[in-house]
Each structure stands twice: as structure tokens, then as C-alpha cells.
Design an enzyme around this catalytic site. Structure first.
Site, PDB file in Angstrom:
ATOM      1  CD  GLU A  41      -2.606   0.654   2.897  1.00  0.00           C
ATOM      2  OE1 GLU A  41      -2.085  -0.127   3.510  1.00  0.00           O
ATOM      3  OE2 GLU A  41      -3.431   1.484   3.031  1.00  0.00           O
ATOM      4  CE  LYS A 111      -6.964   0.577   3.561  1.00  0.00           C
ATOM      5  NZ  LYS A 111      -5.676   1.091   4.387  1.00  0.00           N
ATOM      6  CB  CYS A 144      -4.253  -2.218   4.450  1.00  0.00           C
ATOM      7  SG  CYS A 144      -3.115  -2.583   5.988  1.00  0.00           S
TER       8      CYS A 144
HETATM    9  C1  ACM Z   1      -3.957  -0.055   7.167  1.00  0.00           C
HETATM   10  O1  ACM Z   1      -5.145  -0.322   6.640  1.00  0.00           O
HETATM   11  N1  ACM Z   1      -3.123   0.525   6.547  1.00  0.00           N
HETATM   12  C2  ACM Z   1      -3.752  -0.659   8.543  1.00  0.00           C
END
Ligand code: ACM
Length: 267
Positions: A41, A111, A144
Site C-alpha cells: 500500500e 480502498k 490493507c
Molecule cells: C491499514 O489499513 N493500512 C492499517
């Protein structure tokens, strides 16, 4: 049906985009062969932003360069490259991951589930998860903290993903175990790729501990990185992810009782 997944677990220095790209290139050159390469990420910039304004600034300055880097790597070596980057578009800023295949960006995932201060820095993703063909495999992306929501991996798997690419900047270690569950309940491969290094800024001090992993549909850990900078590959058998029968009498998708799951679609 053999397929090769590569993992790049870099040390990322916040804001040093040129230096990060140089270090990434060294790791990429050490690997050379893959069908799908997965990076973390926010690969190019680092993770902890001071504000939404700063995230927008990084998106404006480095989005095109980040996408170009991915196109170049996938064009030069062939295959697919997935990496997280700051996406700035129409006044919005997303924590996104793109997928480049044979030199061309084929999709951008934003995301959906923002973690902690990301809610101050980014807009939440506004599009459904999707799957892209990368050579013989169908590949889906989640980022993530999306791991906390099994719906994302389920949607990707129902869309036909054989492999879930999961770029991450893990703050806690729970995802390693949780993603094994995502792998078996959907009978897919999952590549969770973390970073190393420290972001100590804006009142936050996070040390990222690596430990990137590739898990098989049988929950086997096929690859486990250490806590330093690292690159590695594993060969997987895609046919394992194509057969959704758990026993002769059980099929993980057909056994679902969606008529009894209506509660899931209510707030
Ligand atoms: C995250 O979602 N980077 C902890």
C-alpha cells in the site's frame, strides 16, 4: 496450471519518492521473473500524512509518476504489477492500488475501508471491487484494512479471482491470520504484501514489520518474508483456486444460503 507470484517488501522512506523508486527497482531487478508482482500500500510515498491537503499535494505531484513506474516495470518484464499509490482526481484523494498488465494500467482500486487517520486524509473508495486478467490468472485487489471485511474477498472471489493481491501497510499483525481464513473460505490464493521502515511524523510513530505472506487455498503459508527489505517469488498451481468444491458434496459458493443472508444488506 503453474503461475508465479512475486513479492516486493521494500523499506519506504516517507516523501522520498525518487529514493523509494530506486530501492524498488533494485528489488525488482533481483527478481526478474513473475506473472504477477505485488507491492505494498502507498508504495511510493509512505503512509503517514499530516493532513488531507498534504495527501492531495502528493497525489498531484506523484500520481502520474507512480503509474508510469508501474507501466514501465510491467512493460519491461511482462506480466502484472499491483502497487498502492495516492490517487488525486477531481478534487478527491484516494488510497488506491493500480494494476498494470504488459505495460498498461488495467484498473485502479480505491480502498473502501479506511483505517484510523486515513479517514482524515483520504476519501473512501466509491467503486466496487473488480477482477482483471493477468496472463492465466484472474486477479482481484483489496488494500490493507479491507481484510477486516470478509465481503471484499468474497466479492472478488465470486467475480472469479484466483489470486487476491493485498497491498498493505500493516499496523497490527492480525491480518496475517485473518487472510488465511479469506483464502480457505473462498478457495483462493492471497498475497498480503507489507513494507518495512518507520513513519515518524504528524504525531504518529509506526514501524512496519514486514512479514509479507502468500497463502494457498488450503491455508498453507507458501511464502513468508522476514522483517527486512526483501523480494521473493513462489510458484502456485492455479487449478487449486478454480475448483470450488471443498468435498465431493460441498461447494463453497453453491452451498451459500443467500436467501437467509438478507440481514447483510441492511445498515
Ligand atoms: C491499514 O489499513 N493500512 C492499517
Amino acid at each position: 496450471m503453474s503461475y508465479r507470484i512475486g513479492v516486493i517488501q521494500p523499506n519506504i522512506v516517507f516523501g522520498d519518492v525518487e529514493g523509494n523508486m530506486e530501492r524498488l527497482l533494485k528489488l525488482v531487478n533481483a527478481l526478474r521473473e513473475w506473472d504477477l508482482l505485488v507491492l505494498p500500500e502507498l508504495t511510493f510515498t509512505g503512509y503517514v500524512f499530516e493532513s488531507r491537503e498534504e495527501a492531495i499535494e502528493y497525489g498531484k505531484r506523484y500520481m502520474d509518476e507512480s503509474l508510469k513506474w508501474m507501466e514501465n516495470i510491467s512493460g519491461e518484464y511482462g506480466g502484472g504489477v499491483v502497487a498502492g499509490f495516492v490517487e488525486h482526481v477531481h478534487g478527491k484523494v484516494f488510497n488506491s492500488a493500480a494494476i498494470a498488465v504488459d505495460g498498461e494500467i488495467k484498473g485502479v482500486y480505491r480502498k473502501i475501508h479506511l483505517f484510523y487517520k486515513e479517514k482524515e486524509w483520504f476519501d473512501p473508495g466509491d467503486k466496487e471491487p473488480f477482477v482483471v486478467d493477468v496472463g492465466k490468472a484472474r486477479v482481484g485487489i483489496m488494500i490493507c484494512y479491507d481484510w477486516m471485511f470478509p465481503e471484499v474477498a468474497r466479492i472478488l472471489s465470486l467475480e472469479g479471482a484466483d489470486v487476491i493481491a493485498h497491498p498493505a501497510n500493516l499496523v497490527y499483525g492480525y491480518a496475517y491470520t485473518a487472510m488465511k481464513a479469506r483464502a480457505i473460505e473462498n478457495l483462493v490464493y492471497v498475497a498480503t504484501v507489507n513494507r518495512v521502515g518507520r513513519d515518524n511524523r504528524a504525531g504518529m510513530d509506526i514501524t512496519f514489520k514486514g512479514g509479507s505472506q502468500i497463502v494457498s487455498p488450503k491455508m498453507e503459508v507458501l511464502y513468508r518474508a522476514g522483517d527486512g527489505e526483501e523480494a521473493g517469488v513462489v510458484d502456485i498451481d492455479l487449478s487449486l483456486a478454480r475448483d470450488k468444491r471443498y468435498t465431493k458434496l460441498n461447494h463453497v459458493f453453491k452451498d451459500r444460503r443467500i436467501e437467509l443472508y438478507k440481514r447483510l444488506l441492511k445498515p
